[in-house]
Enzyme design. Structure first.
Site, short mmCIF file in Angstrom:
data_model
loop_
_atom_site.label_atom_id
_atom_site.label_comp_id
_atom_site.label_asym_id
_atom_site.label_seq_id
_atom_site.Cartn_x
_atom_site.Cartn_y
_atom_site.Cartn_z
CB THR A 132 -9.13 43.00 -41.60
OG1 THR A 132 -8.28 43.01 -42.74
CG2 THR A 132 -10.27 43.97 -41.89
CG ASP A 133 -4.03 44.16 -43.20
OD1 ASP A 133 -5.06 43.65 -43.68
OD2 ASP A 133 -2.87 43.83 -43.57
CD GLU A 134 -8.60 43.13 -47.05
OE1 GLU A 134 -9.50 43.65 -47.73
OE2 GLU A 134 -8.12 42.02 -47.29
CE1 TYR A 158 -13.81 40.99 -44.16
CE2 TYR A 158 -11.82 41.91 -45.12
CZ TYR A 158 -12.44 41.20 -44.11
OH TYR A 158 -11.71 40.73 -43.04
CE LYS A 162 -13.65 42.47 -39.63
NZ LYS A 162 -14.16 41.43 -38.67
P1 NAD Z 1 -14.06 32.63 -42.15
O1 NAD Z 1 -14.85 33.17 -43.29
O2 NAD Z 1 -13.17 31.47 -42.36
O3 NAD Z 1 -15.04 32.24 -40.95
C1 NAD Z 1 -16.12 33.05 -40.57
C2 NAD Z 1 -17.00 32.24 -39.59
O4 NAD Z 1 -18.05 33.11 -39.15
C3 NAD Z 1 -17.65 31.02 -40.23
O5 NAD Z 1 -17.53 29.91 -39.38
C4 NAD Z 1 -19.11 31.43 -40.40
O6 NAD Z 1 -20.01 30.34 -40.33
C5 NAD Z 1 -19.28 32.39 -39.23
N1 NAD Z 1 -20.38 33.36 -39.46
C6 NAD Z 1 -20.57 34.12 -40.58
N2 NAD Z 1 -21.70 34.86 -40.43
C7 NAD Z 1 -22.20 34.59 -39.18
C8 NAD Z 1 -23.30 35.07 -38.44
N3 NAD Z 1 -24.16 35.97 -38.95
N4 NAD Z 1 -23.49 34.59 -37.19
C9 NAD Z 1 -22.64 33.67 -36.66
N5 NAD Z 1 -21.58 33.18 -37.32
C10 NAD Z 1 -21.34 33.63 -38.57
O7 NAD Z 1 -13.25 33.88 -41.58
P2 NAD Z 1 -11.75 33.94 -41.00
O8 NAD Z 1 -10.80 34.07 -42.12
O9 NAD Z 1 -11.59 32.89 -39.97
O10 NAD Z 1 -11.80 35.38 -40.28
C11 NAD Z 1 -12.26 35.49 -38.93
C12 NAD Z 1 -12.23 36.95 -38.52
O11 NAD Z 1 -10.90 37.45 -38.63
C13 NAD Z 1 -13.09 37.86 -39.39
O12 NAD Z 1 -13.71 38.82 -38.55
C14 NAD Z 1 -12.10 38.52 -40.33
O13 NAD Z 1 -12.54 39.80 -40.73
C15 NAD Z 1 -10.87 38.61 -39.45
N6 NAD Z 1 -9.57 38.59 -40.14
C16 NAD Z 1 -9.28 37.60 -41.05
C17 NAD Z 1 -8.02 37.56 -41.64
C18 NAD Z 1 -7.63 36.48 -42.64
O14 NAD Z 1 -6.57 36.57 -43.24
N7 NAD Z 1 -8.43 35.46 -42.83
C19 NAD Z 1 -7.07 38.54 -41.32
C20 NAD Z 1 -7.41 39.55 -40.41
C21 NAD Z 1 -8.66 39.54 -39.81
O1 DAU Z 2 -5.44 41.54 -44.99
C1 DAU Z 2 -6.30 40.75 -44.21
C2 DAU Z 2 -7.36 40.12 -45.08
O2 DAU Z 2 -6.72 39.07 -45.80
C3 DAU Z 2 -8.56 39.59 -44.30
O3 DAU Z 2 -9.20 40.65 -43.66
C4 DAU Z 2 -9.53 38.87 -45.24
O4 DAU Z 2 -10.58 38.29 -44.50
C5 DAU Z 2 -8.77 37.77 -45.97
O5 DAU Z 2 -9.62 37.14 -46.89
C6 DAU Z 2 -7.55 38.35 -46.68
O6 DAU Z 2 -7.97 39.21 -47.77
P1 DAU Z 2 -7.24 39.18 -49.20
O7 DAU Z 2 -8.18 39.70 -50.21
O8 DAU Z 2 -5.89 39.79 -49.12
O9 DAU Z 2 -7.03 37.57 -49.34
P2 DAU Z 2 -7.19 36.59 -50.60
O10 DAU Z 2 -6.62 35.27 -50.19
O11 DAU Z 2 -8.56 36.62 -51.18
O12 DAU Z 2 -6.20 37.24 -51.68
C7 DAU Z 2 -4.82 37.43 -51.37
C8 DAU Z 2 -4.21 38.13 -52.58
O13 DAU Z 2 -4.18 37.20 -53.69
C9 DAU Z 2 -5.00 39.34 -53.07
O14 DAU Z 2 -4.09 40.32 -53.55
C10 DAU Z 2 -5.83 38.79 -54.24
C11 DAU Z 2 -4.94 37.69 -54.79
N1 DAU Z 2 -5.65 36.53 -55.39
C12 DAU Z 2 -6.63 35.94 -54.66
C13 DAU Z 2 -7.33 34.85 -55.19
C14 DAU Z 2 -8.44 34.20 -54.39
C15 DAU Z 2 -5.27 36.05 -56.64
O15 DAU Z 2 -4.34 36.58 -57.28
N2 DAU Z 2 -5.94 34.96 -57.15
C16 DAU Z 2 -6.98 34.36 -56.48
O16 DAU Z 2 -7.58 33.39 -57.03
#
Ligand code: NAD
Ligand code: DAU
Length: 355
Positions: A132-134, A158, A162
């Protein structure tokens, strides 16, 4: 075949669907099915002979060793993680376990297997770590977007977990020569995203006539990328990326949270008008997330110049597709709204609104 971890989650699920649509190569999906894992996402491929699902935990060394010996993957795409920042604030332990210890177990199992391979297979083997970019922390308004060379400054449990996994992935390449690739991507959105994240939460709450919670002043900025573009970036890095390198992936699409919520409300006003009035009336400013990063933005020039990847979807087209997908899939939504998810919503949003 390739081994995908976390394939029942949002991005992993989209990745497997796209992979099987684009290639004939089989996929082994290893997923523990935590609250975020949902096999309904993969219902269209569950009988596909190219698809194998194993329910299991990436922390289990023995299970991993057995899977590598049995399926002999030529590559791993590692998505499995605890991914929600707010949950990491309430309970960081699960994040350390899966994101740190689980990634360690997977790297070690991959290394042990890789060491048994012949020269050609060792050279072509890939461990793709999805990150992630975080990990780069928070930008000020005037700062340049995150480049691959930015220092790691994680601010949430988180992000710290990561970052730890990224450091291990890097070390396993430098120390052992394991052919590791890492991508650091910005915020994804699209079909099958779990309802706790901003965009699906806003869509689903609006349709139910519930408050649309916006943290703090709503002016935090994220760089949004359609999930299909992220999946394509991963396929491209997996096929052509240089082992040991990291690639930043982003949409070049910086938006404040309040603009995101308003854009969703505007689309719903067109696609699913509410007799009660415009959806924007439901916007509710609530207490801010502790340690809330102000701004993320990605400099994606490396992947663009080295691999020719660019986002195909504009924010307008991607958000419209996403809203339409949630409107067309009420059963998927209803099934996700389990007791466990309701308990999370009660806990996270029980405080009084700020304004
Ligand atoms: P998600 O939370 O939707 O899915 C995570 C999956 O991992 C689930 O299916 C869960 O059952 C599985 N899991 C969790 N713990 C486990 C374990 N111990 N063993 C096996 N499986 C397990 O997550 P996502 O949003 O699809 O993100 C996927 C990946 O991409 C993550 O590594 C996250 O850090 C990264 N990422 C997400 C975003 C985003 O915006 N969602 C952006 C950048 C990077
Ligand atoms: O930047 C990449 C990341 O993006 C991934 O690594 C994470 O897995 C993914 O969850 C996401 O993280 P964020 O914290 O940015 O996503 P989220 O959807 O939780 O929140 C997006 C923005 O919106 C953040 O600034 C918090 C805000 N927010 C979120 C929720 C859930 C609100 O204002 N209200 C809300 O109820």
């Amino acid at each position: 075949m390739i081994l995908v971890t976390g394939g029942a989650g949002f991005i992993g699920g989209n990745f497997i669907l796209d992979w099987l649509a684009e290639s004939d190569e089989p996929v082994l999906n290893l997923d523990a099915l935590t609250y975020a894992g949902n096999l309904e996402t993969l219902a269209t491929v569950e009988d596909d002979p190219r698809y194998v699902f194993v329910q299991g935990d990436i922390c289990e060394h023995e299970l991993l060793g057995g899977l590598f010996a049995k399926y002999r993957p030529r590559a791993i795409v590692h998505f499995a993680a605890e991914s929600h920042v707010d949950r990491s604030i309430h309970g960081p332990g699960d994040f350390v376990r899966t994101n740190v210890e689980g990634s360690f177990a997977l790297l070690e199992a991959a290394r042990a297997y890789w060491n048994t391979l012949g020269e050609a297979e060792r050279t072509s083997f890939r461990f793709h770590h999805v990150s992630t970019d975080e990990v780069f922390g928070s930008l000020q308004a005037e700062d340049a977007p995150f480049a691959e060379t930015n220092p790691y400054l994680p601010n949430s449990p988180y992000a710290a977990s990561k970052a730890a996994s990224d450091h291990m992935a890097r070390a396993w390449f430098h120390t052992y020569g394991l052919p590791v690739l890492t991508t650091n991507c910005s915020n994804n959105y699209g079909p099958y995203q779990f309802l706790e994240k901003l965009i699906p939460l806003t869509i689903v709450n609006a349709l139910a006539g519930k408050a649309l919670p916006v943290y703090g002043d709503g002016l935090n900025v994220r760089d949004w990328l359609y999930v299909g573009d992220h999946c394509r970036a991963i396929r491209s890095v997996l096929a052509h990326g240089r082992p040991g390198e990291t690639y930043n992936v982003g949409g070049g699409c910086e938006k404040t949270n309040i603009d995101i919520v308003r854009a969703i409300c505007g689309l719903l006003d067109q696609l699913w008008p509410d007799a009660g009035g415009r959806y924007e009336r439901l916007v509710t400013f609530v207490a801010d997330r502790p340690g809330h990063d102000r701004r993320y933005a990605i400099d994606a020039r490396k992947i663009e110049q080295e691999l020719g990847w660019r986002p195909a979807e504009s924010f307008e087209s991607g958000l419209r597709k996403t809203v339409q997908w949630y409107l067309a899939n009420p059963k998927w939504v209803a099934d996700v709204q389990s007791g466990a998810y309701r308990a999370w919503v009660d806990r996270q949003y029980s405080g009084a609104a700020v304004a």
